[in-house]
Design an enzyme around this catalytic site. Structure first.
Site, PDB file in Angstrom:
ATOM      1  N   LYS A  31      23.667  94.955  24.906  1.00 18.56           N
ATOM      2  CA  LYS A  31      25.116  94.868  24.892  1.00 18.56           C
ATOM      3  C   LYS A  31      25.548  93.740  23.975  1.00 18.56           C
ATOM      4  O   LYS A  31      24.790  92.808  23.703  1.00 18.56           O
ATOM      5  CB  LYS A  31      25.676  94.657  26.297  1.00 18.56           C
ATOM      6  CG  LYS A  31      25.207  93.396  27.005  1.00 18.56           C
ATOM      7  CD  LYS A  31      25.796  93.337  28.398  1.00 18.56           C
ATOM      8  CE  LYS A  31      25.292  92.118  29.158  1.00 18.56           C
ATOM      9  NZ  LYS A  31      25.867  92.054  30.516  1.00 18.56           N
ATOM     10  N   GLY A  32      26.767  93.860  23.497  1.00 17.79           N
ATOM     11  CA  GLY A  32      27.329  92.847  22.615  1.00 17.79           C
ATOM     12  C   GLY A  32      28.783  92.639  22.939  1.00 17.79           C
ATOM     13  O   GLY A  32      29.260  93.006  24.014  1.00 17.79           O
ATOM     14  N   GLY A  33      29.507  92.062  21.995  1.00 15.23           N
ATOM     15  CA  GLY A  33      30.897  91.747  22.253  1.00 15.23           C
ATOM     16  C   GLY A  33      31.804  92.951  22.342  1.00 15.23           C
ATOM     17  O   GLY A  33      32.904  92.863  22.868  1.00 15.23           O
ATOM     18  N   PHE A  34      31.357  94.109  21.836  1.00 11.93           N
ATOM     19  CA  PHE A  34      32.236  95.270  21.791  1.00 11.93           C
ATOM     20  C   PHE A  34      31.697  96.460  22.569  1.00 11.93           C
ATOM     21  O   PHE A  34      32.213  97.560  22.452  1.00 11.93           O
ATOM     22  CB  PHE A  34      32.488  95.679  20.330  1.00 11.93           C
ATOM     23  CG  PHE A  34      33.223  94.638  19.543  1.00 11.93           C
ATOM     24  CD1 PHE A  34      32.533  93.713  18.784  1.00 11.93           C
ATOM     25  CD2 PHE A  34      34.601  94.576  19.590  1.00 11.93           C
ATOM     26  CE1 PHE A  34      33.212  92.746  18.061  1.00 11.93           C
ATOM     27  CE2 PHE A  34      35.292  93.616  18.869  1.00 11.93           C
ATOM     28  CZ  PHE A  34      34.596  92.695  18.111  1.00 11.93           C
ATOM     29  N   GLY A  35      30.668  96.272  23.361  1.00 12.94           N
ATOM     30  CA  GLY A  35      30.191  97.396  24.153  1.00 12.94           C
ATOM     31  C   GLY A  35      28.747  97.245  24.548  1.00 12.94           C
ATOM     32  O   GLY A  35      28.068  96.288  24.180  1.00 12.94           O
ATOM     33  N   VAL A  37      25.070  99.628  25.007  1.00 10.70           N
ATOM     34  CA  VAL A  37      24.426 100.856  24.547  1.00 10.70           C
ATOM     35  C   VAL A  37      23.419 101.319  25.584  1.00 10.70           C
ATOM     36  O   VAL A  37      22.617 100.531  26.094  1.00 10.70           O
ATOM     37  CB  VAL A  37      23.725 100.635  23.190  1.00 10.70           C
ATOM     38  CG1 VAL A  37      23.013 101.910  22.750  1.00 10.70           C
ATOM     39  CG2 VAL A  37      24.737 100.204  22.138  1.00 10.70           C
ATOM     40  N   ASP A 139      40.004  99.143  33.701  1.00 10.94           N
ATOM     41  CA  ASP A 139      41.192  98.944  32.869  1.00 10.94           C
ATOM     42  C   ASP A 139      42.253  99.995  33.196  1.00 10.94           C
ATOM     43  O   ASP A 139      42.861 100.579  32.300  1.00 10.94           O
ATOM     44  CB  ASP A 139      40.816  98.996  31.389  1.00 10.94           C
ATOM     45  CG  ASP A 139      41.827  98.277  30.499  1.00 10.94           C
ATOM     46  OD1 ASP A 139      42.575  97.423  31.017  1.00 10.94           O
ATOM     47  OD2 ASP A 139      41.863  98.566  29.292  1.00 10.94           O
TER      48      ASP A 139
END
Length: 244
Positions: A31-35, A37, A139
């Site tokens: 995972k990273g800042g935008f999602g 995997v 969200d």
């Protein structure tokens, strides 16, 4: 017969999806800042699905939440493809539709109690089914609820901030700050089911009043002293999603 369960392999979360034709597992790769995997494999023969690349988390969650009988209040994923720096999701397109921000604006800034009740029943049902299928949307907000202008049918969209719903509390919040649960700020953690109910309450209050609840509004609601001219006294506290 359909069955879903989750388990942990070391630091990797495995989500299994079973139905009459295919058994799939999704393993978190990173995972990273935008999602985040996920990689999907068929459990029967350990082969990957037809698509050669790992599943982005938003796609995995959208697939998972639509497993089982169809829930009309949840958006369906029709197809998807990925590219070196992004992926494209092909979703059903209810028409004519608008999100609830546009809907409120078109109705003069707020909507009546009966309209709010009809919208909230559908939003609560969609959110409830997400949680039952172990998908934490995280969200639920006006912008992520579409309403058909002709039929008033509501659909929950955009699982980009979501996660797998387990028994452990979450330590970070990736949704919209105005809908975040108060326990995240007071205790530094929160659980998916109560956070979902809180965000639904914010949606309902905003539909009725045309603005987010202030600290004073929340204080009055806590002690069941809040009221609005033209609304039943328990209009906000009797939300229609007590089963959650």
């Amino acid at each position: 017969m359909r069955e879903r369960r989750g388990r942990w392999h070391g630091q990797e979360e495995v989500v299994m999806v079973h139905d009459t034709t295919m058994r799939m597992s999704f393993v978190q790769l990173g995972k990273g800042g935008f999602g985040v995997v996920y990689e999907g494999r068929r459990l029967d023969d350990d082969l990957k699905p037809d698509h050669p690349n790992p599943l982005p988390k938003e796609i995995a969650l959208t697939i998972l939440v639509n497993k089982g009988h169809r829930v009309p209040e949840i958006i369906r994923l029709l197809d998807w493809t990925d590219h070196p720096d992004h992926f494209v999701m092909v979703l059903e397109c209810p028409s004519p539709c608008e999100n609830l921000v546009e809907f409120i604006r078109r109705h003069g800034g707020s909507v009546d109690e009966e309209t709010t009740r009809q919208i909230m029943w559908q939003a609560a049902h969609a959110s409830h089914m997400c949680c039952l299928r172990r998908v934490f949307h995280r969200d639920v907000k006006l912008e992520n609820l579409l309403i058909n202008r002709e039929t008033s049918e509501v659909k929950l969209i955009d699982f980009g901030c979501g996660d797998i719903l387990g028994s452990s509390p979450f330590k970070s919040y990736h949704g919209t700050a105005a809908y975040s649960p108060p326990e995240y700020y007071s205790r530094g953690e929160y659980c998916g089911w109560p956070a979902t109910v809180w965000s639904l309450g914010i949606v309902m209050f905003t539909l009725l009043c045309g603005h987010f609840p202030s600290d004073y509004d929340l204080y009055l609601l806590q002690y069941k002293q809040w009221s609005k001219p033209g609304c039943q006294k328990n209009a906000v506290t009797s939300s229609g999603f007590s089963s959650m």
